[in-house]
Design a protein around this motif. Structure first.
Motif, mmCIF file in Angstrom:
data_model
loop_
_atom_site.group_PDB
_atom_site.id
_atom_site.type_symbol
_atom_site.label_atom_id
_atom_site.label_comp_id
_atom_site.label_asym_id
_atom_site.label_seq_id
_atom_site.Cartn_x
_atom_site.Cartn_y
_atom_site.Cartn_z
ATOM 1 N N LEU A 199 0.525 -1.299 -0.140
ATOM 2 C CA LEU A 199 -0.068 -0.222 0.171
ATOM 3 C C LEU A 199 1.171 1.182 0.152
ATOM 4 C CD1 LEU A 199 -3.778 -0.785 2.857
ATOM 5 C CD2 LEU A 199 -2.831 -0.670 0.170
ATOM 6 N N ARG A 200 2.151 1.177 -0.060
ATOM 7 C CA ARG A 200 3.117 2.804 0.471
ATOM 8 C C ARG A 200 2.970 2.543 -0.906
ATOM 9 N NH1 ARG A 200 8.565 1.801 2.270
ATOM 10 N NH2 ARG A 200 7.216 0.709 3.981
ATOM 11 N N TRP A 201 2.827 2.150 -2.029
ATOM 12 C CA TRP A 201 2.977 2.634 -3.750
ATOM 13 C C TRP A 201 1.465 2.409 -4.169
ATOM 14 C CZ3 TRP A 201 5.588 -2.156 -2.651
ATOM 15 C CH2 TRP A 201 7.375 -1.897 -2.578
ATOM 16 N N ARG A 202 0.282 3.136 -3.248
ATOM 17 C CA ARG A 202 -0.480 2.724 -3.595
ATOM 18 C C ARG A 202 -1.615 3.911 -4.617
ATOM 19 N NH1 ARG A 202 -6.333 4.639 -0.197
ATOM 20 N NH2 ARG A 202 -7.427 5.755 -1.861
ATOM 21 N N PRO A 203 -1.465 3.649 -5.646
ATOM 22 C CA PRO A 203 -1.770 5.644 -6.119
ATOM 23 C C PRO A 203 -2.788 6.344 -5.843
ATOM 24 C CG PRO A 203 -2.096 3.101 -7.535
ATOM 25 C CD PRO A 203 -1.866 2.801 -6.897
ATOM 26 N N GLN A 204 -2.388 7.688 -6.296
ATOM 27 C CA GLN A 204 -3.595 8.422 -5.323
ATOM 28 C C GLN A 204 -4.582 9.646 -5.954
ATOM 29 O OE1 GLN A 204 -2.712 10.373 -2.448
ATOM 30 N NE2 GLN A 204 -1.012 8.500 -2.731
ATOM 31 N N ILE A 205 -5.869 8.074 -5.671
ATOM 32 C CA ILE A 205 -7.079 8.216 -6.115
ATOM 33 C C ILE A 205 -7.729 8.367 -5.030
ATOM 34 C CG2 ILE A 205 -6.557 6.945 -8.628
ATOM 35 C CD1 ILE A 205 -7.395 4.575 -7.587
ATOM 36 N N HIS A 206 -8.851 8.597 -5.328
ATOM 37 C CA HIS A 206 -10.478 8.431 -4.477
ATOM 38 C C HIS A 206 -10.242 7.420 -3.404
ATOM 39 C CE1 HIS A 206 -13.875 8.558 -2.845
ATOM 40 N NE2 HIS A 206 -14.047 10.117 -2.069
ATOM 41 N N ASP A 207 -10.670 6.628 -2.557
ATOM 42 C CA ASP A 207 -11.150 6.182 -1.749
ATOM 43 C C ASP A 207 -11.990 4.805 -2.623
ATOM 44 O OD1 ASP A 207 -9.004 6.239 0.337
ATOM 45 O OD2 ASP A 207 -10.731 7.120 1.591
ATOM 46 N N LEU A 208 -12.933 5.498 -3.350
ATOM 47 C CA LEU A 208 -13.925 4.229 -3.743
ATOM 48 C C LEU A 208 -13.980 4.244 -4.643
ATOM 49 C CD1 LEU A 208 -17.220 6.635 -3.019
ATOM 50 C CD2 LEU A 208 -16.278 4.481 -1.854
ATOM 51 N N SER A 209 -12.704 5.167 -5.592
ATOM 52 C CA SER A 209 -12.054 4.359 -7.369
ATOM 53 C C SER A 209 -10.610 3.857 -6.565
ATOM 54 C CB SER A 209 -11.094 5.570 -7.752
ATOM 55 O OG SER A 209 -12.380 6.687 -7.726
ATOM 56 N N PHE A 210 -9.783 3.355 -5.042
ATOM 57 C CA PHE A 210 -9.214 2.652 -5.321
ATOM 58 C C PHE A 210 -9.883 1.645 -5.134
ATOM 59 C CE2 PHE A 210 -6.186 0.382 -2.033
ATOM 60 C CZ PHE A 210 -5.649 0.324 -2.871
ATOM 61 N N ILE A 211 -11.377 0.729 -4.103
ATOM 62 C CA ILE A 211 -11.580 -0.104 -3.502
ATOM 63 C C ILE A 211 -11.860 -0.567 -5.079
ATOM 64 C CG2 ILE A 211 -13.424 -1.086 -2.387
ATOM 65 C CD1 ILE A 211 -13.465 1.465 -0.792
ATOM 66 N N PHE A 212 -13.155 0.380 -5.348
ATOM 67 C CA PHE A 212 -13.922 -0.381 -6.228
ATOM 68 C C PHE A 212 -12.151 -1.104 -8.320
ATOM 69 C CE2 PHE A 212 -15.154 0.581 -10.976
ATOM 70 C CZ PHE A 212 -15.932 -0.544 -11.363
ATOM 71 N N SER A 213 -11.702 -0.307 -8.425
ATOM 72 C CA SER A 213 -10.130 -1.125 -9.249
ATOM 73 C C SER A 213 -10.554 -2.904 -8.856
ATOM 74 C CB SER A 213 -9.354 -0.052 -9.039
ATOM 75 O OG SER A 213 -9.107 1.624 -9.885
ATOM 76 N N LEU A 214 -9.637 -3.020 -7.252
ATOM 77 C CA LEU A 214 -9.725 -3.165 -6.570
ATOM 78 C C LEU A 214 -10.227 -4.701 -7.060
ATOM 79 C CD1 LEU A 214 -7.226 -2.926 -3.911
ATOM 80 C CD2 LEU A 214 -6.572 -3.017 -5.363
ATOM 81 N N ALA A 215 -11.383 -4.276 -6.341
ATOM 82 C CA ALA A 215 -12.495 -5.081 -6.311
ATOM 83 C C ALA A 215 -12.990 -5.488 -8.154
ATOM 84 C CB ALA A 215 -14.440 -4.665 -6.706
ATOM 85 N N VAL A 216 -12.357 -5.300 -8.680
ATOM 86 C CA VAL A 216 -12.568 -5.605 -11.271
ATOM 87 C C VAL A 216 -11.566 -5.798 -11.252
ATOM 88 C CG1 VAL A 216 -12.363 -4.807 -12.759
ATOM 89 C CG2 VAL A 216 -14.011 -2.935 -11.061
ATOM 90 N N VAL A 217 -10.513 -5.991 -10.081
ATOM 91 C CA VAL A 217 -9.393 -7.130 -10.215
ATOM 92 C C VAL A 217 -9.606 -7.974 -9.846
ATOM 93 C CG1 VAL A 217 -6.725 -7.249 -9.603
ATOM 94 C CG2 VAL A 217 -7.713 -5.331 -10.824
ATOM 95 N N SER A 218 -10.636 -8.208 -8.349
ATOM 96 C CA SER A 218 -10.367 -9.384 -8.323
ATOM 97 C C SER A 218 -11.440 -10.472 -9.048
ATOM 98 C CB SER A 218 -11.323 -8.849 -6.271
ATOM 99 O OG SER A 218 -10.711 -8.940 -5.977
ATOM 100 N N LEU A 219 -12.158 -9.906 -9.532
ATOM 101 C CA LEU A 219 -13.967 -10.548 -10.414
ATOM 102 C C LEU A 219 -12.693 -10.944 -11.723
ATOM 103 C CD1 LEU A 219 -16.305 -10.724 -10.035
ATOM 104 C CD2 LEU A 219 -16.970 -8.596 -11.780
#
Length: 308
Positions: A179-199
């Motif tokens: 998470l130290r390399w997490r992109p600087q995006i909104h929390d909701l965008s971040f969670i959604f992006s990881l959820a899409v990756v998971s799917l």
């Protein structure tokens, strides 16, 4: 009435208490789901509904953050693969072979693994009392997984479920460190992006699983299990934790993670009727004491640096 609710939900301490409560419920619901679906099916169904929910709520932020998401897609893929797919597949798989209480207590070892990884990968300073805390917490986990008889490890080895859960802990620890390399995006965008990756990662797995078992069956009763994990641990817990940490800082906010095994164990007793044995109590106390000691040492060191 609405003002009082807004005031309550603006408290970082309430948010940081609700997040581990929802995460603790994940193990209990996963245990209930183990009679309905295997780990691949339940993890897939979780992210199908989570993606739909989070995507709808986050749509305005996604438009703004899309250039950053596209530029950092490979980081998000790795984070989602470890933290959202690997961890949950192993957690739900472990619950087919061990108790929700064990899984809840074992999750408390995640801060220990994070500390070890930070030391190995980034040469992060480790103090003597921190090492003692790690040892105490590790002994607590060993007591839990061996039902108070560590000699079982020599004679029989780890229970399959507890062994799978340790792999889950490694996955989530790697995710946490990344998470130290997490992109600087909104929390909701971040969670959604990881959820899409998971799917996306789960698509070939569910296709393979469907060939032998058919499509997972959803009924009026088991649908509630999916709804719980899609809304509470997948969305609200992530959001509340991020907001709470943003308000009081990672050092103060991180300690609330220690509530996960407490809530998880209590709910396993109340909801599932699992027996809370004396070795569970000893293991839980030792894990929390070990983590607490390790975190206290770091806090004292940080205070001295701030004063100097």
């Amino acid at each position: 009435m609405s003002d009082s609710r807004n005031t309550a939900l603006s408290s970082p301490y309430l948010l940081l208490t609700l997040a581990p409560l929802f995460w603790g419920g994940n193990a209990v619901v996963g245990k209930l789901a183990a009679t309905e679906w295997n780990a691949i099916e339940f993890t897939f169904l979780r992210w199908v509904f989570a993606v739909a929910l989070i995507g709808f709520i986050a749509r305005s932020h996604l438009k703004k953050d899309w250039p950053v998401i596209r530029e950092n897609w490979w980081k998000l893929c790795l984070m989602g693969g470890f933290g959202f797919v690997g961890f949950n597949l192993c957690l739900y798989g472990a619950l087919h072979y061990t108790s929700a209480i064990n899984v809840s207590i074992e999750q408390a070892a995640i801060p220990v693994f994070i500390m070890v990884l930070n030391r190995i990968l980034f040469s992060q300073q480790v103090f003597g009392l921190q090492i003692l805390g790690v040892v105490i917490a590790t002994i607590g986990v060993v007591i839990t997984v061996t039902q108070g008889n560590p000699a079982i490890l020599l004679n029989e080895g780890l229970n399959r479920g507890d062994a799978i859960m340790i792999i889950a802990i490694v996955f989530y620890s790697v995710y946490s460190v990344s998470l130290r390399w997490r992109p600087q995006i909104h929390d909701l965008s971040f969670i959604f992006s990881l959820a899409v990756v998971s799917l996306a990662v789960l698509m070939p797995l569910i296709a393979w699983n469907t060939q032998s078992r058919g499509l997972p069956e959803i009924t009026a009763d088991n649908f509630l299990l999916i709804i719980y994990v899609a809304i509470f641990p997948s969305f609200l817990a992530q959001l509340f934790y991020a907001k709470g940490v943003a308000r009081i800082g990672a050092n103060r906010g991180g300690i609330f993670i220690n509530l996960v095994p407490i809530f998880g164990a209590l709910m396993a007793v109340v909801v599932l009727g699992e027996a809370f044995k004396i070795y569970h109590m000893i293991g839980l106390v030792m894990v929390l004491a070990g983590i607490g000691l390790a975190e206290w040492v770091v806090r004292q060191h940080n205070k001295k640096q701030e004063l100097s």
